[in-house]
Design a protein around this motif. Structure first.
Motif, mmCIF file in Angstrom:
data_model
loop_
_atom_site.group_PDB
_atom_site.id
_atom_site.type_symbol
_atom_site.label_atom_id
_atom_site.label_comp_id
_atom_site.label_asym_id
_atom_site.label_seq_id
_atom_site.Cartn_x
_atom_site.Cartn_y
_atom_site.Cartn_z
ATOM 1 N N GLN A 1 4.515 1.646 -9.317
ATOM 2 C CA GLN A 1 4.763 0.263 -8.891
ATOM 3 C C GLN A 1 6.082 0.159 -8.130
ATOM 4 O OE1 GLN A 1 4.157 -2.835 -11.891
ATOM 5 N NE2 GLN A 1 5.868 -3.962 -10.966
ATOM 6 N N ALA A 2 7.107 0.850 -8.642
ATOM 7 C CA ALA A 2 8.414 0.794 -7.969
ATOM 8 C C ALA A 2 8.327 1.412 -6.576
ATOM 9 C CB ALA A 2 9.467 1.516 -8.810
ATOM 10 N N GLU A 3 7.559 2.491 -6.448
ATOM 11 C CA GLU A 3 7.407 3.108 -5.118
ATOM 12 C C GLU A 3 6.656 2.172 -4.170
ATOM 13 O OE1 GLU A 3 7.396 7.798 -6.539
ATOM 14 O OE2 GLU A 3 5.490 6.733 -6.398
ATOM 15 N N LEU A 4 5.659 1.485 -4.684
ATOM 16 C CA LEU A 4 4.928 0.532 -3.835
ATOM 17 C C LEU A 4 5.855 -0.575 -3.352
ATOM 18 C CD1 LEU A 4 1.463 -0.021 -5.572
ATOM 19 C CD2 LEU A 4 1.953 1.244 -3.458
ATOM 20 N N VAL A 5 6.685 -1.077 -4.266
ATOM 21 C CA VAL A 5 7.626 -2.136 -3.872
ATOM 22 C C VAL A 5 8.576 -1.599 -2.802
ATOM 23 C CG1 VAL A 5 9.548 -3.585 -4.666
ATOM 24 C CG2 VAL A 5 7.459 -3.395 -6.053
ATOM 25 N N ALA A 6 9.107 -0.400 -3.042
ATOM 26 C CA ALA A 6 10.085 0.162 -2.096
ATOM 27 C C ALA A 6 9.449 0.395 -0.725
ATOM 28 C CB ALA A 6 10.663 1.463 -2.649
ATOM 29 N N GLN A 7 8.199 0.860 -0.694
ATOM 30 C CA GLN A 7 7.546 1.122 0.599
ATOM 31 C C GLN A 7 7.153 -0.183 1.306
ATOM 32 O OE1 GLN A 7 4.346 4.071 0.660
ATOM 33 N NE2 GLN A 7 5.216 5.123 -1.094
ATOM 34 N N SER A 8 6.906 -1.219 0.520
ATOM 35 C CA SER A 8 6.391 -2.459 1.110
ATOM 36 C C SER A 8 7.500 -3.421 1.545
ATOM 37 C CB SER A 8 5.477 -3.168 0.106
ATOM 38 O OG SER A 8 4.450 -2.289 -0.301
ATOM 39 N N LEU A 9 8.679 -3.300 0.933
ATOM 40 C CA LEU A 9 9.768 -4.238 1.268
ATOM 41 C C LEU A 9 10.113 -4.260 2.761
ATOM 42 C CD1 LEU A 9 12.658 -4.325 -1.363
ATOM 43 C CD2 LEU A 9 11.488 -6.277 -0.338
ATOM 44 N N PRO A 10 10.246 -3.095 3.412
ATOM 45 C CA PRO A 10 10.563 -3.156 4.849
ATOM 46 C C PRO A 10 9.487 -3.880 5.658
ATOM 47 C CG PRO A 10 10.831 -0.909 4.002
ATOM 48 C CD PRO A 10 10.209 -1.711 2.904
ATOM 49 N N ARG A 11 8.239 -3.781 5.220
ATOM 50 C CA ARG A 11 7.172 -4.499 5.936
ATOM 51 C C ARG A 11 7.336 -6.002 5.743
ATOM 52 N NH1 ARG A 11 4.159 0.366 4.263
ATOM 53 N NH2 ARG A 11 3.491 -0.409 2.236
ATOM 54 N N LEU A 12 7.614 -6.384 4.488
ATOM 55 C CA LEU A 12 7.847 -7.808 4.222
ATOM 56 C C LEU A 12 9.036 -8.300 5.046
ATOM 57 C CD1 LEU A 12 7.261 -10.375 2.571
ATOM 58 C CD2 LEU A 12 8.773 -9.464 0.790
ATOM 59 N N ASP A 13 10.090 -7.476 5.110
ATOM 60 C CA ASP A 13 11.288 -7.896 5.843
ATOM 61 C C ASP A 13 11.000 -8.140 7.323
ATOM 62 O OD1 ASP A 13 12.983 -8.062 3.677
ATOM 63 O OD2 ASP A 13 13.651 -5.979 3.822
ATOM 64 N N CYS A 14 10.091 -7.357 7.897
ATOM 65 C CA CYS A 14 9.721 -7.600 9.310
ATOM 66 C C CYS A 14 9.169 -9.018 9.471
ATOM 67 C CB CYS A 14 8.665 -6.614 9.772
ATOM 68 S SG CYS A 14 9.251 -4.933 9.947
ATOM 69 N N LEU A 15 8.333 -9.438 8.522
ATOM 70 C CA LEU A 15 7.747 -10.784 8.627
ATOM 71 C C LEU A 15 8.819 -11.848 8.434
ATOM 72 C CD1 LEU A 15 4.425 -10.245 6.618
ATOM 73 C CD2 LEU A 15 4.758 -10.150 9.084
ATOM 74 N N LEU A 16 9.675 -11.637 7.427
ATOM 75 C CA LEU A 16 10.688 -12.661 7.128
ATOM 76 C C LEU A 16 11.658 -12.835 8.300
ATOM 77 C CD1 LEU A 16 11.550 -12.080 3.366
ATOM 78 C CD2 LEU A 16 9.583 -13.176 4.418
ATOM 79 N N ALA A 17 11.925 -11.739 9.013
ATOM 80 C CA ALA A 17 12.852 -11.811 10.157
ATOM 81 C C ALA A 17 12.336 -12.771 11.226
ATOM 82 C CB ALA A 17 13.055 -10.419 10.754
ATOM 83 N N TYR B 1 0.851 -1.197 0.000
ATOM 84 C CA TYR B 1 0.000 0.000 0.000
ATOM 85 C C TYR B 1 0.880 1.237 0.000
ATOM 86 C CZ TYR B 1 0.992 -0.122 5.063
ATOM 87 O OH TYR B 1 1.613 -0.171 6.289
ATOM 88 N N GLY B 2 0.279 2.375 -0.352
ATOM 89 C CA GLY B 2 1.011 3.641 -0.277
ATOM 90 C C GLY B 2 0.631 4.381 1.001
ATOM 91 N N GLY B 3 1.551 5.195 1.496
ATOM 92 C CA GLY B 3 1.279 6.058 2.651
ATOM 93 C C GLY B 3 1.105 5.293 3.942
ATOM 94 N N ASN B 4 0.482 5.945 4.932
ATOM 95 C CA ASN B 4 0.093 5.230 6.148
ATOM 96 C C ASN B 4 -1.089 5.972 6.777
ATOM 97 O OD1 ASN B 4 0.750 6.965 8.470
ATOM 98 N ND2 ASN B 4 2.872 6.700 7.834
ATOM 99 N N ARG B 5 -1.601 5.467 7.874
ATOM 100 C CA ARG B 5 -2.800 6.089 8.472
ATOM 101 C C ARG B 5 -2.596 6.332 9.963
ATOM 102 N NH1 ARG B 5 -6.300 2.375 5.442
ATOM 103 N NH2 ARG B 5 -7.778 2.259 7.166
ATOM 104 N N ALA B 6 -1.396 6.774 10.301
ATOM 105 C CA ALA B 6 -1.122 7.081 11.715
ATOM 106 C C ALA B 6 -2.081 8.161 12.215
ATOM 107 C CB ALA B 6 0.327 7.524 11.875
#
Ligand code: DI6
Ligand code: FE
Length: 404
Positions: A112-128, A73-78
């Motif tokens: 699409q590239a921005e979505l990938v870049a924003q989402s990778l750190p979230r994916l990395d949290c799960l993979l860790a 997803y793009g952005g956040n909803r803090a």
């Protein structure tokens, strides 16, 4: 067929999650990996010879599966988190054009590239935390172009990291502002334009929807499921999260893989999903963030022997939860799952919720997706909050993280 070198992981306590007793436990166990698959499982003392032996200690489980996320997803909803804590409800915010529609605006605006870049750190949290398979939904586009862009971003994430990504098309997540006065036209767009585009490009493994007072009705969802089935796609549903509309029973009639949330599911609904072999996916992160009061009907799910999965629901609104281990803890503390049920929920039953028969247990013939943990007992994975005891993870027989 030629076989590659074999590897034996030997000495850990195995939580195989196969049928035999709690956790399918084997003390001082060993697992033989060959050609990316599990070739043998048993007591270390009886293990066959292997080209390479890895001495392990701790607990070895199947690689974890997060079977319900909206992590692209793009952005956040803090800002909405603050609003809710100042008294607004999730439904108030949604009706005022915030909520899902706020994320739709930021997701449409991102490349699409921005979505990938924003989402990778979230994916990395799960993979860790030992996740080796993750489901990712679209649903923040609500137009053909952005739904396709989200699913392409999800597939790209799967190529960027050692993880299996399973995708779900969630065009039926909400009504976009441009269709708010013509809901039927949006349902037609989902069924007749978006779904064919997504299916033709092979971008979706299943079709999902949000059946709720603030989203699609049961009849609208049924039209979407009928289109999905015409395209040969499996279905699943966000159902009975905030009210009991009968979405789960409708999903069961369409052979749904899973019904998700289900806090308000009643006994007739439980009986319906039991009869269709549909998995009940519990999402305690959303329950926690929305401070819901009604827990899912665990006693009935047990009574009817419905398989229970547990997932993060990682999304920017109702569940900004980036930890599957914490989610397992929440499933235990908030919903009353036993630690063995919570771990089954992120392994064997999560695989079933995704329709994947080749993973989720440590038994011969399954993919060698494994996680090794620095704990003495499998239940410790559910017991602690905020500790990540992952020592190593394997995907298709390759060690992709840490060392044993
Ligand atoms: N139920 C959920 O938990 C998420 N979607 C849904 O249908 C919430 C999505 C969001 O708030 O952005
Ligand atoms: Fe969700």
């Amino acid at each position: 067929m030629t076989t590659g070198p074999s590897t034996l992981i030997s000495g850990a306590t195995l939580a195989t999650m196969a049928d035999s007793g709690p956790y399918g436990r084997i003390e001082d166990g060993a697992v033989l990996l060959e050609n990316g698959m599990i070739a043998w499982v048993g007591a270390a003392a009886q293990a066959p010879r292997a080209d390479r032996v890895i001495k392990a200690s701790g607990v070895l489980t199947p690689g974890l599966l997060d079977c319900h996320t909206h992590l692209v997803y793009g952005g956040n909803r803090a800002d909405e988190f603050e609003k809710r804590l100042n008294g607004a409800s999730y439904a108030d915010i949604a009706r005022a054009g915030g909520g899902i529609l706020s994320t739709v605006r930021s997701t449409r605006a991102a490349s699409q590239a921005e979505l990938v870049a924003q989402s990778l750190p979230r994916l990395d949290c799960l993979l860790a935390e030992g996740v080796t398979t993750v489901e990712i939904k679209s649903g923040y586009g609500l137009d053909v172009e952005t739904e396709v862009k989200m699913l392409r971003a999800a597939r790209a994430l799967g190529r960027s990291r050692p993880v299996s990504v399973v995708t779900s098309f969630l065009g039926a997540h909400a009504f976009p502002p441009e269709y708010k006065d013509d809901r039927q036209a949006y349902v037609r767009l989902v069924c007749e334009e978006a779904m064919p585009a997504v299916a033709a490009a092979g971008l979706a493994d299943a079709v999902d929807g949000f059946c709720e007072g603030i989203a699609l009705s049961v009849a609208e969802m049924e039209a979407v499921f009928e289109a999905a089935i015409r395209h040969g796609l499996k279905v699943k549903l966000h159902a009975e999260q905030l009210s009991n509309l009968g979405g789960a029973a409708m999903a069961a009639r369409h052979g749904a893989l899973s019904v998700d949330h289900i806090e308000y599911l009643d006994e007739a609904g439980v009986a319906a999903i039991a009869a269709s072999g549909t998995v009940a996916t519990l999402l305690p992160g959303a329950f926690y963030y929305l401070r819901e009061k009604q827990a899912p009907p665990l006693a009935l799910l047990r009574q009817y022997e419905v398989p229970i999965a547990v997932a993060t629901d990682l999304n920017p609104g109702s569940s900004p939860v980036h930890s599957l281990l914490s989610t397992m803890n929440m499933a235990a503390v908030l919903f009353g799952l036993t630690p063995a049920e919570a771990l089954a929920g992120t392994t064997v039953n999560a695989a079933r919720a995704l329709g994947l028969a080749d993973r989720g247990c440590i038994v011969p013939g399954q993919r060698a997706d494994l996680a090794l943990w620095d704990v003495a007992e499998p239940g410790e994975l559910v017991y602690a909050l905020g500790r990540n005891p992952l020592k190593a993870a394997w995907m298709g027989g390759d060690c992709v993280r840490g060392k044993p």
